[in-house]
Structure formats: structure tokens, C-alpha cells
Design a protein around this motif. Structure first.
Motif, PDB file in Angstrom:
ATOM      1  N   GLY A  76       0.835  -1.195   0.000  1.00  0.00           N
ATOM      2  CA  GLY A  76       0.000   0.000   0.000  1.00  0.00           C
ATOM      3  C   GLY A  76       0.867   1.240   0.000  1.00  0.00           C
ATOM      4  N   GLY A  77       0.226   2.398   0.138  1.00  0.00           N
ATOM      5  CA  GLY A  77       0.943   3.657   0.209  1.00  0.00           C
ATOM      6  C   GLY A  77       1.437   3.937   1.613  1.00  0.00           C
ATOM      7  N   ASP A  78       2.101   5.102   1.784  1.00  0.00           N
ATOM      8  CA  ASP A  78       2.696   5.428   3.082  1.00  0.00           C
ATOM      9  C   ASP A  78       1.654   5.478   4.197  1.00  0.00           C
ATOM     10  OD1 ASP A  78       5.358   5.541   2.252  1.00  0.00           O
ATOM     11  OD2 ASP A  78       5.224   7.660   1.695  1.00  0.00           O
ATOM     12  N   GLY A  79       0.406   5.904   3.906  1.00  0.00           N
ATOM     13  CA  GLY A  79      -0.627   5.959   4.931  1.00  0.00           C
ATOM     14  C   GLY A  79      -1.013   4.587   5.436  1.00  0.00           C
ATOM     15  N   THR A  80      -1.202   3.641   4.509  1.00  0.00           N
ATOM     16  CA  THR A  80      -1.535   2.267   4.901  1.00  0.00           C
ATOM     17  C   THR A  80      -0.368   1.628   5.643  1.00  0.00           C
ATOM     18  OG1 THR A  80      -2.960   2.057   2.962  1.00  0.00           O
ATOM     19  CG2 THR A  80      -2.283   0.015   4.050  1.00  0.00           C
ATOM     20  N   ILE A  81       0.833   1.862   5.149  1.00  0.00           N
ATOM     21  CA  ILE A  81       2.033   1.327   5.807  1.00  0.00           C
ATOM     22  C   ILE A  81       2.115   1.846   7.238  1.00  0.00           C
ATOM     23  CG2 ILE A  81       4.567   1.385   5.796  1.00  0.00           C
ATOM     24  CD1 ILE A  81       4.367   1.450   2.698  1.00  0.00           C
ATOM     25  N   ASN A  82       1.820   3.130   7.436  1.00  0.00           N
ATOM     26  CA  ASN A  82       1.849   3.718   8.776  1.00  0.00           C
ATOM     27  C   ASN A  82       0.859   3.030   9.700  1.00  0.00           C
ATOM     28  OD1 ASN A  82       0.458   5.664  10.780  1.00  0.00           O
ATOM     29  ND2 ASN A  82       2.408   6.682  10.385  1.00  0.00           N
ATOM     30  N   THR A  83      -0.380   2.810   9.213  1.00  0.00           N
ATOM     31  CA  THR A  83      -1.419   2.190  10.045  1.00  0.00           C
ATOM     32  C   THR A  83      -0.985   0.816  10.538  1.00  0.00           C
ATOM     33  OG1 THR A  83      -3.174   3.372   8.882  1.00  0.00           O
ATOM     34  CG2 THR A  83      -3.813   1.385  10.087  1.00  0.00           C
ATOM     35  N   VAL A  84      -0.416   0.020   9.652  1.00  0.00           N
ATOM     36  CA  VAL A  84       0.022  -1.320  10.039  1.00  0.00           C
ATOM     37  C   VAL A  84       1.240  -1.234  10.959  1.00  0.00           C
ATOM     38  CG1 VAL A  84       0.755  -3.577   9.202  1.00  0.00           C
ATOM     39  CG2 VAL A  84      -0.923  -2.249   7.893  1.00  0.00           C
ATOM     40  N   GLY A 101       2.121   3.424  -3.322  1.00  0.00           N
ATOM     41  CA  GLY A 101       1.562   4.765  -3.217  1.00  0.00           C
ATOM     42  C   GLY A 101       2.045   5.709  -4.301  1.00  0.00           C
ATOM     43  N   THR A 102       1.845   7.022  -4.059  1.00  0.00           N
ATOM     44  CA  THR A 102       2.227   8.040  -5.035  1.00  0.00           C
ATOM     45  C   THR A 102       3.700   8.394  -4.920  1.00  0.00           C
ATOM     46  OG1 THR A 102      -0.020   8.959  -4.948  1.00  0.00           O
ATOM     47  CG2 THR A 102       1.696  10.358  -5.887  1.00  0.00           C
ATOM     48  N   PHE A 103       4.177   8.649  -3.702  1.00  0.00           N
ATOM     49  CA  PHE A 103       5.567   9.062  -3.515  1.00  0.00           C
ATOM     50  C   PHE A 103       6.445   7.964  -2.919  1.00  0.00           C
ATOM     51  CE2 PHE A 103       3.237  13.072  -3.667  1.00  0.00           C
ATOM     52  CZ  PHE A 103       4.003  13.781  -4.583  1.00  0.00           C
ATOM     53  N   ASN A 104       5.891   7.115  -2.064  1.00  0.00           N
ATOM     54  CA  ASN A 104       6.612   5.963  -1.512  1.00  0.00           C
ATOM     55  C   ASN A 104       7.933   6.358  -0.847  1.00  0.00           C
ATOM     56  OD1 ASN A 104       4.643   4.066  -2.488  1.00  0.00           O
ATOM     57  ND2 ASN A 104       5.550   4.274  -4.528  1.00  0.00           N
ATOM     58  N   TYR A 105       7.916   7.444  -0.080  1.00  0.00           N
ATOM     59  CA  TYR A 105       9.149   7.903   0.559  1.00  0.00           C
ATOM     60  C   TYR A 105       9.722   6.864   1.520  1.00  0.00           C
ATOM     61  CZ  TYR A 105       9.054  12.724  -1.154  1.00  0.00           C
ATOM     62  OH  TYR A 105       9.101  13.838  -1.950  1.00  0.00           O
ATOM     63  N   PHE A 106       8.862   6.194   2.266  1.00  0.00           N
ATOM     64  CA  PHE A 106       9.369   5.249   3.262  1.00  0.00           C
ATOM     65  C   PHE A 106      10.138   4.112   2.597  1.00  0.00           C
ATOM     66  CE2 PHE A 106       8.763   1.496   6.071  1.00  0.00           C
ATOM     67  CZ  PHE A 106       9.520   1.946   7.145  1.00  0.00           C
ATOM     68  N   GLY A 107       9.530   3.463   1.625  1.00  0.00           N
ATOM     69  CA  GLY A 107      10.211   2.360   0.960  1.00  0.00           C
ATOM     70  C   GLY A 107      11.453   2.807   0.214  1.00  0.00           C
ATOM     71  N   ARG A 108      11.351   3.900  -0.526  1.00  0.00           N
ATOM     72  CA  ARG A 108      12.489   4.378  -1.323  1.00  0.00           C
ATOM     73  C   ARG A 108      13.686   4.720  -0.450  1.00  0.00           C
ATOM     74  NH1 ARG A 108       9.934   9.272  -3.898  1.00  0.00           N
ATOM     75  NH2 ARG A 108      12.064   9.717  -4.612  1.00  0.00           N
ATOM     76  N   SER A 109      13.429   5.302   0.731  1.00  0.00           N
ATOM     77  CA  SER A 109      14.535   5.709   1.603  1.00  0.00           C
ATOM     78  C   SER A 109      15.307   4.515   2.147  1.00  0.00           C
ATOM     79  CB  SER A 109      14.011   6.559   2.765  1.00  0.00           C
ATOM     80  OG  SER A 109      13.244   5.779   3.649  1.00  0.00           O
ATOM     81  N   HIS A 110      14.711   3.326   2.082  1.00  0.00           N
ATOM     82  CA  HIS A 110      15.367   2.129   2.606  1.00  0.00           C
ATOM     83  C   HIS A 110      15.751   1.139   1.503  1.00  0.00           C
ATOM     84  CE1 HIS A 110      14.872   3.258   6.748  1.00  0.00           C
ATOM     85  NE2 HIS A 110      13.609   3.550   6.516  1.00  0.00           N
ATOM     86  N   GLY A 111      15.811   1.631   0.272  1.00  0.00           N
ATOM     87  CA  GLY A 111      16.277   0.782  -0.817  1.00  0.00           C
ATOM     88  C   GLY A 111      15.279  -0.258  -1.270  1.00  0.00           C
ATOM     89  N   SER A 167      -1.313  10.354  -9.393  1.00  0.00           N
ATOM     90  CA  SER A 167      -0.012  10.537 -10.022  1.00  0.00           C
ATOM     91  C   SER A 167       0.725  11.650  -9.297  1.00  0.00           C
ATOM     92  CB  SER A 167      -0.152  10.888 -11.506  1.00  0.00           C
ATOM     93  OG  SER A 167      -0.557  12.230 -11.669  1.00  0.00           O
ATOM     94  N   ARG A 168       2.032  11.704  -9.444  1.00  0.00           N
ATOM     95  CA  ARG A 168       2.808  12.755  -8.796  1.00  0.00           C
ATOM     96  C   ARG A 168       2.521  14.113  -9.427  1.00  0.00           C
ATOM     97  NH1 ARG A 168       8.525   9.360  -8.002  1.00  0.00           N
ATOM     98  NH2 ARG A 168       7.572   7.779  -6.675  1.00  0.00           N
ATOM     99  N   VAL A 169       2.224  14.152 -10.723  1.00  0.00           N
ATOM    100  CA  VAL A 169       1.896  15.417 -11.387  1.00  0.00           C
ATOM    101  C   VAL A 169       0.623  16.011 -10.798  1.00  0.00           C
ATOM    102  CG1 VAL A 169       1.226  16.496 -13.564  1.00  0.00           C
ATOM    103  CG2 VAL A 169       3.069  14.798 -13.528  1.00  0.00           C
ATOM    104  N   VAL A 170      -0.416  15.184 -10.641  1.00  0.00           N
ATOM    105  CA  VAL A 170      -1.670  15.645 -10.041  1.00  0.00           C
ATOM    106  C   VAL A 170      -1.418  16.146  -8.623  1.00  0.00           C
ATOM    107  CG1 VAL A 170      -3.929  14.900  -9.184  1.00  0.00           C
ATOM    108  CG2 VAL A 170      -3.160  14.187 -11.453  1.00  0.00           C
ATOM    109  N   ALA A 171      -0.600  15.431  -7.870  1.00  0.00           N
ATOM    110  CA  ALA A 171      -0.303  15.829  -6.492  1.00  0.00           C
ATOM    111  C   ALA A 171       0.381  17.194  -6.449  1.00  0.00           C
ATOM    112  CB  ALA A 171       0.575  14.772  -5.822  1.00  0.00           C
ATOM    113  N   TYR A 172       1.380  17.398  -7.309  1.00  0.00           N
ATOM    114  CA  TYR A 172       2.098  18.674  -7.327  1.00  0.00           C
ATOM    115  C   TYR A 172       1.190  19.821  -7.738  1.00  0.00           C
ATOM    116  CZ  TYR A 172       6.663  16.413  -6.716  1.00  0.00           C
ATOM    117  OH  TYR A 172       7.735  15.721  -6.231  1.00  0.00           O
ATOM    118  N   LEU A 173       0.398  19.633  -8.807  1.00  0.00           N
ATOM    119  CA  LEU A 173      -0.458  20.706  -9.309  1.00  0.00           C
ATOM    120  C   LEU A 173      -1.536  21.082  -8.303  1.00  0.00           C
ATOM    121  CD1 LEU A 173      -0.884  19.774 -13.086  1.00  0.00           C
ATOM    122  CD2 LEU A 173       0.537  21.582 -12.080  1.00  0.00           C
ATOM    123  N   SER A 174      -2.142  20.084  -7.647  1.00  0.00           N
ATOM    124  CA  SER A 174      -3.173  20.393  -6.656  1.00  0.00           C
ATOM    125  C   SER A 174      -2.574  21.164  -5.480  1.00  0.00           C
ATOM    126  CB  SER A 174      -3.846  19.114  -6.164  1.00  0.00           C
ATOM    127  OG  SER A 174      -2.941  18.302  -5.435  1.00  0.00           O
ATOM    128  N   GLY A 175      -1.320  20.858  -5.136  1.00  0.00           N
ATOM    129  CA  GLY A 175      -0.654  21.585  -4.067  1.00  0.00           C
ATOM    130  C   GLY A 175      -0.411  23.042  -4.420  1.00  0.00           C
TER     131      GLY A 175
END
Length: 317
Positions: A76-84, A101-111, A167-175
């Protein structure tokens, strides 16, 4: 417990968030059959179709994993990963992720690869290794927590995703669109190790992910993983200045902006002056919560034992 056991012999108890879409469901199922089935690795898959089912599913999977001395894996994405991770952290069981997920910072930071097949293959050889976990009022922070402007931007982003897709594009533009709207500033009182800071700010952001903090250009990013997190707050600015700061962040130079206050901390107490009787809305790893103040941010004394490549093959958090 789990950290002492060789991961290649443990049964894997896998939770998948079905909200990631039918394509992702089929993709994960096919990868599990192809990779784990081909290697004759024992696994059980639990599909969670609705958010309200997640709590019961996690408890059931935790019980089975504890009885079998297995590992918990979440797709799942970072939110689901956090819950578990909130449920897994006190048990010491090995914890694996299949980033969806969209950005997957947690997984990416750990290879951990974003490619599903590669992430499943990693489960065959990954070893449980301790990683730093942040807490806010005893709730786990894997990537970041924030209050003020950022939670509202996340709500706007989720609305845009439902309409235009994930998508990351949608996320950036909405921000960026969200930054153009009028926001109320917070009057915060922050205390960290005897230091008191009174500040009016549109947002307070607590980072526990070195990759994300490096991408923003925060000089304190190396503190993460050493028993400290990074706090950053914006001084009161207008909407055009907010857009300028967003550009600085996208270019990896936010840490050099005069409008940004940042510092490393292992413990931070936050109060919203005049509103301590009311719950505070904050975002934790992309999920919106309401917590009763004061907010107590700290680094957990208990690490999460993450199934990840050996340190030589991935960046440290």
C-alpha cells in the motif's frame, strides 16, 4: 523477537490495501505467485477492501504472525504502511513493505524498489534491520507529520486524485493551486529541550525521512536516523511568497530560504495558543488525524525491524 530470525525461513503474512486499484491488486497477486510461489516460500495474503476493515485485519494477521513467528508485509501507500506499523511496532515482528503509493518515501529511503516484482523478490533475501520511528502522542510517524497548511493541501490533493487519478503530477499541481487560497496562520508555542519558541506560522512540519528532507534541501537531513527528527516552520508570508517557497522546495533549496525556521530535535511539545481545549488537525504520513493537544513529538525508543537490503546496498534513512 523477529530481528533475530533469518528472514528466508519465516512465513510472510501479507496485507494489501485494495484501494490502490484493480490493476495493482492483480499486479501484486501475480508477483506473489510468480516469485514467492516459485521459490516455495510460505505466505498468506489478506486483501482489505475498505478502510474500516483494516483494524480487524491487522489484529488477525498479527495474531497469526505471532503464533507462527512470521513477518508482516503490507502492500500500500505510506498511509496504509503507517497504520500497520502502529500495530507492529510494539511486537518487534519483522515488517516488510511493497510500495504502492504516489511518492513511496518510506520504501524508497530504505532501498525497497517501487517495482512490485523487484520488491517481492527482495523479501526472499532481506534481513530485519532497525529503523528509526517518530511518534506524535504515541502515534507512529514514518515519513512526516504536519499541522496548519499542509493537512489542508493533502485534503485538496486527495480530492484531485479522485477526480484526475493518482499521479505525482496531479499531487504537485493540486498543491500549487491550494497555496493560492487564503489560509489562517497558527499561533504556536513550541518547547524542545528547554528551548521555547513562540511563532505565528501557516504550517509546522516534522520530518522523519532523510530522503524527503534531502530532496527539500534541509541541512538537518543527516540528523534523521541518529535519534533526531527535523522540524521546520514557515514565517508568516503572503501567497506569492508561499509559491516561491514551493519552488525552492521543488528545486531542493528550501533550507536556504530566510522564511524557514528549521532545527533537529528528539523531543518537541507543541501547543496552539488559545485553542488547547480543541483537537488539532494534523497529517501523519498522508493520513488526516485529530489529536488532543499538547502534541508531543519524539523519537521512539523502540525501532521498527524492517525487511530491507543490507546497508551496503541502500541509503540510510
Amino acid at each position: 523477537m523477529g530481528k533475530e530470525m533469518p528472514s528466508m525461513s519465516q512465513p510472510l503474512f501479507i496485507l494489501q490495501n485494495a484501494a490502490s486499484g484493480k490493476h495493482r491488486i492483480r499486479e501484486v497477486h501475480a508477483a506473489l505467485e510468480r516469485v514467492l510461489g516459485g521459490a516455495r516460500r510460505e505466505y498468506q495474503l489478506t486483501l482489505v477492501r475498505h478502510r474500516r476493515e483494516l483494524g480487524n485485519a491487522v489484529r488477525s494477521v498479527l495474531q497469526r504472525a505471532t503464533e507462527r513467528e512470521g513477518a508482516i508485509v503490507v502492500a500500500g501507500g505510506d498511509g496504509t504502511i503507517n497504520t500497520v506499523a502502529n500495530a507492529v511496532l510494539p511486537t518487534g515482528l519483522p515488517f516488510g513493505v511493497l510500495p504502492q503509493g504516489t511518492f513511496n518515501y518510506f520504501g524508497r529511503s530504505h532501498g525497497i524498489p517501487e517495482d512490485t516484482d523487484a520488491a517481492v523478490r527482495l523479501l526472499l533475501s532481506a534481513k530485519p534491520q532497525p529503523v528509526q520511528v517518530g511518534l506524535v502522542n504515541d502515534r507512529v510517524i514514518l515519513v512526516n507529520a504536519s499541522l496548519g497548511l499542509y493537512p489542508k493541501l493533502l485534503e485538496d490533493r486527495e480530492t484531485a486524485k479522485r477526480e484526475f487519478g493518482r499521479s505525482r503530477v496531479v499531487a504537485y499541481l493540486s498543491g500549487l493551486i491550494g497555496l493560492l487560497r487564503e489560509r489562517n496562520a497558527l499561533q504556536l508555542q513550541m518547547e524542545t529541550r528547554g528551548r521555547r519558541i513562540l511563532m505565528k506560522t501557516p504550517t509546522l512540519f516534522i520530518g522523519n525521512n532523510r530522503l524527503q528532507m534531502e530532496s527539500l534541501g534541509m541541512r538537518e537531513a543527516p540528523d534523521i536516523g541518529t535519534g533526531r527528527m527535523v522540524a521546520l516552520a514557515l514565517r508568516p508570508v503572503g501567497r506569492m511568497s508561499l509559491l516561491k517557497l514551493a519552488l525552492f522546495g521543488a528545486l531542493g533549496s528550501l533550507g536556504s530560504a530566510r522564511e524557514v525556521l528549521s532545527f533537529g530535535t528528539d523531543a518537541l511539545t507543541v501547543r496552539h495558543e488559545g485553542r488547547d481545549a480543541h483537537p488539532i488537525k494534523l497529517a501523519v504520513d498522508g493520513e488526516i488525524l485529530q489529536l488532543q493537544p499538547p502534541l508531543r513529538f519524539e523519537v521512539s525508543s523502540q525501532p521498527l525491524y524492517l525487511l530491507k537490503p543490507l546497508p551496503a546496498h541502500c541509503d540510510a534513512q
